[in-house]
Design an enzyme around this catalytic site. Structure first.
Site, mmCIF file in Angstrom:
data_model
loop_
_atom_site.group_PDB
_atom_site.id
_atom_site.type_symbol
_atom_site.label_atom_id
_atom_site.label_comp_id
_atom_site.label_asym_id
_atom_site.label_seq_id
_atom_site.Cartn_x
_atom_site.Cartn_y
_atom_site.Cartn_z
ATOM 1 N N GLU A 231 10.399 -1.684 -4.473
ATOM 2 C CA GLU A 231 9.966 -2.826 -5.283
ATOM 3 C C GLU A 231 8.445 -2.795 -5.304
ATOM 4 O O GLU A 231 7.792 -3.192 -4.339
ATOM 5 C CB GLU A 231 10.504 -4.135 -4.692
ATOM 6 C CG GLU A 231 12.023 -4.210 -4.613
ATOM 7 C CD GLU A 231 12.701 -4.152 -5.970
ATOM 8 O OE1 GLU A 231 12.006 -4.277 -6.999
ATOM 9 O OE2 GLU A 231 13.927 -3.985 -6.014
ATOM 10 N N CYS A 265 3.683 -9.978 -7.370
ATOM 11 C CA CYS A 265 3.916 -8.684 -8.016
ATOM 12 C C CYS A 265 4.300 -8.825 -9.485
ATOM 13 O O CYS A 265 4.036 -7.928 -10.288
ATOM 14 C CB CYS A 265 4.966 -7.886 -7.256
ATOM 15 S SG CYS A 265 6.583 -8.673 -7.158
#
Length: 485
Positions: A231, A265
């Site tokens: 991720e 993110c």
């Protein structure tokens, strides 16, 4: 092992007589043996573990908020409640609600040629999984993967970020109160421990962090053929059409950018705006930002940049853009503060592609705005770069939406929203290309941490031997006529 012994074991890696590599190996082998002794935990056991975890988080809520505040030198408690606590609890609740159905073997079709038989997919725990969590949401991005791992029946070792020591201490005690060391263990340490952790022969490894570090993690895991879920991040664009009311557009993406001071993110990284509307967009962002974060409240209750290193990185982006001719607009009337690592939302216009702010993931409260003439130019620009983790379409025009959905790639997409697909429990979360590999959350998380074992089962009747050699029998001729012609 008592809880106190477990906590002591976890927190002394690299400090005692035993080398940290040996200590990590010891924990891993302990978990491996425990898994082999109970390779398929029952539904009831998994649910008990999840409920105990939820209870522990709720009991530690105030302590976690205080720890998060210390690690960031100030972090809004509301942002910690929403971004770390609520999201973790929501993931647990959703998983408990659906776990029985997820665990049920899935029936699959068996063709007439192989009848009579039945086919199923059985979701089997992988074993001992590794989780490397980041500093920006240190609770949610630890608990979220852990929930999926437990739901799938695994044991877990967790490497937490060295940048959040206060939160790590709370999480270590919290998890030790819920789980024995041979089920869940937390390890702390610097880069050398992270490298050793990545090199363990896990049954699966999930890493959340930067693309650069993700490459090293994947390389280390490859030595043991460990499957990985990465991720990562990247430059997630907002794309606004020429018909979208500008105030509506801003209201849909601004919180995704300002929450946690942009240290998310999936935060919008830059905006594509029709050229003739750039000034209008700047004014609308400034207006909305001033409402959300009024000057009279000061900066003392605003989330900070995590540390001086990250703050100076962001400041360097701004300085370089300004010296290269970009227009830099600091919002809110409060200046950046080097001493406290406070930085307000800062807009950057008149950019060019060579600037670092346009080449590197920002991960902070800086928002470039890029004017465009034709939407095809935007599509070409997005497709020319690494595929982003998120792509955010601001438009009520269905044709515009469909064009971008079908002609670009991204890990996830929001239409008239930004970033919050990550907390919709039933949506998979993950990147593509340089923004990540694999996905989790919801059923995808359960399946990421499960092996999908194929099962073909036959009873007493068995006709397939009619096709066995010697070839040339009438049955072969009939078979080829019906199935291969």
């Amino acid at each position: 092992m008592t809880n106190a012994e477990q906590i002591s074991e976890v927190t002394t890696i690299g400090e005692g007589a035993m080398p940290f590599e040996s200590h990590l190996q010891h924990i891993f082998l302990q978990q491996k043996a425990a898994f082999n002794a109970n390779a398929y935990p029952s539904y009831d056991q998994r649910v008990r573990d999840l409920k105990s975890l939820k209870k522990a988080i709720l009991s530690s809520k105030k302590t976690l908020l205080s720890a998060l505040e210390k690690d960031f030198h100030y972090r809004s408690h509301d942002e910690s409640l929403l971004g770390d606590i609520f999201s973790s609890l929501s993931s647990i609740d959703y998983t408990i609600k659906h776990l029985r159905r997820w665990m049920k073997p899935q029936k699959r079709h068996v063709g007439v040629v192989f009848q009579p038989a039945e086919a199923k997919v059985i979701y089997q725990p992988r074993g001992v999984v590794g989780i490397i969590s980041p500093w920006n949401y240190p609770v949610f991005l630890t608990i979220g993967p852990l929930v999926a791992a437990i739901a799938a029946g695994n044991r877990a070792m967790i490497k937490v970020s060295e940048f959040t020591p206060h939160t790590n201490a709370v999480l270590t005690h919290l998890l030790a109160d819920v789980f024995a060391a041979d089920k869940v263990s937390v390890v702390q340490g610097e880069t050398d421990i992270a490298q050793a952790f990545s090199s363990l022969p896990f049954d699966h490894l999930l890493f959340t962090g930067s693309t650069q570090v993700g490459r090293h993690v994947m390389k280390a895991a490859a030595e043991n053929l460990v499957p990985v879920t990465l991720e990562l991040g990247g430059k997630s664009p907002v794309i606004m059409d020429d018909e979208m009311p500008v105030d509506d557009a801003v209201s849909r993406f601004i919180y995704g950018k300002t929450m946690n001071a942009g240290q998310t993110c999936v935060a919008p990284d830059y905006i594509f705006c029709p050229k003739g509307r750039v000034d209008e967009l700047v004014g609308a962002i400034e207006k909305q930002y001033n409402i959300m974060y009024p000057k009279h409240e000061g900066s003392s209750k605003r989330t900070r940049i995590i540390n001086t290193r990250q703050y100076l990185r962001l400041k360097g982006y701004i300085d370089e853009a300004k010296s290269s001719g970009a227009n830099v607009i600091s919002l809110g009337g409060l200046p950046a503060d080097d001493a406290t690592c406070f930085m307000p939302l800062t807009l950057v216009t008149d950019t060019d592609p060579t600037m670092r702010v346009m080449r590197e993931e920002i991960f902070g409260p800086i928002l470039p705005i890029v004017g465009y003439d034709e939407i095809q130019d935007v599509i070409d620009a997005v497709n020319a770069g690494p595929r982003p983790l998120g792509l955010y379409i601001q438009s009520f025009n269905k044709a515009f939406q469909e064009k971008l959905l079908t002609q670009t790639h991204a890990g996830g997409v929001c239409i008239n929203d930004a970033a919050f697909h990550v907390v919709v429990d039933d949506l998979p979360f993950g990147g593509i290309g340089e923004s990540g590999m694999g996905s989790y959350h919801g059923i995808e998380g359960f399946r990421t941490f499960s092996h999908s074992k194929a099962l073909l089962k036959r009873g007493r009747l068995f006709f397939s031997d009619m096709l066995f050699p010697p070839y040339g029998k009438k049955i072969h001729e009939l078979f080829y006529r019906f199935f291969i012609s």
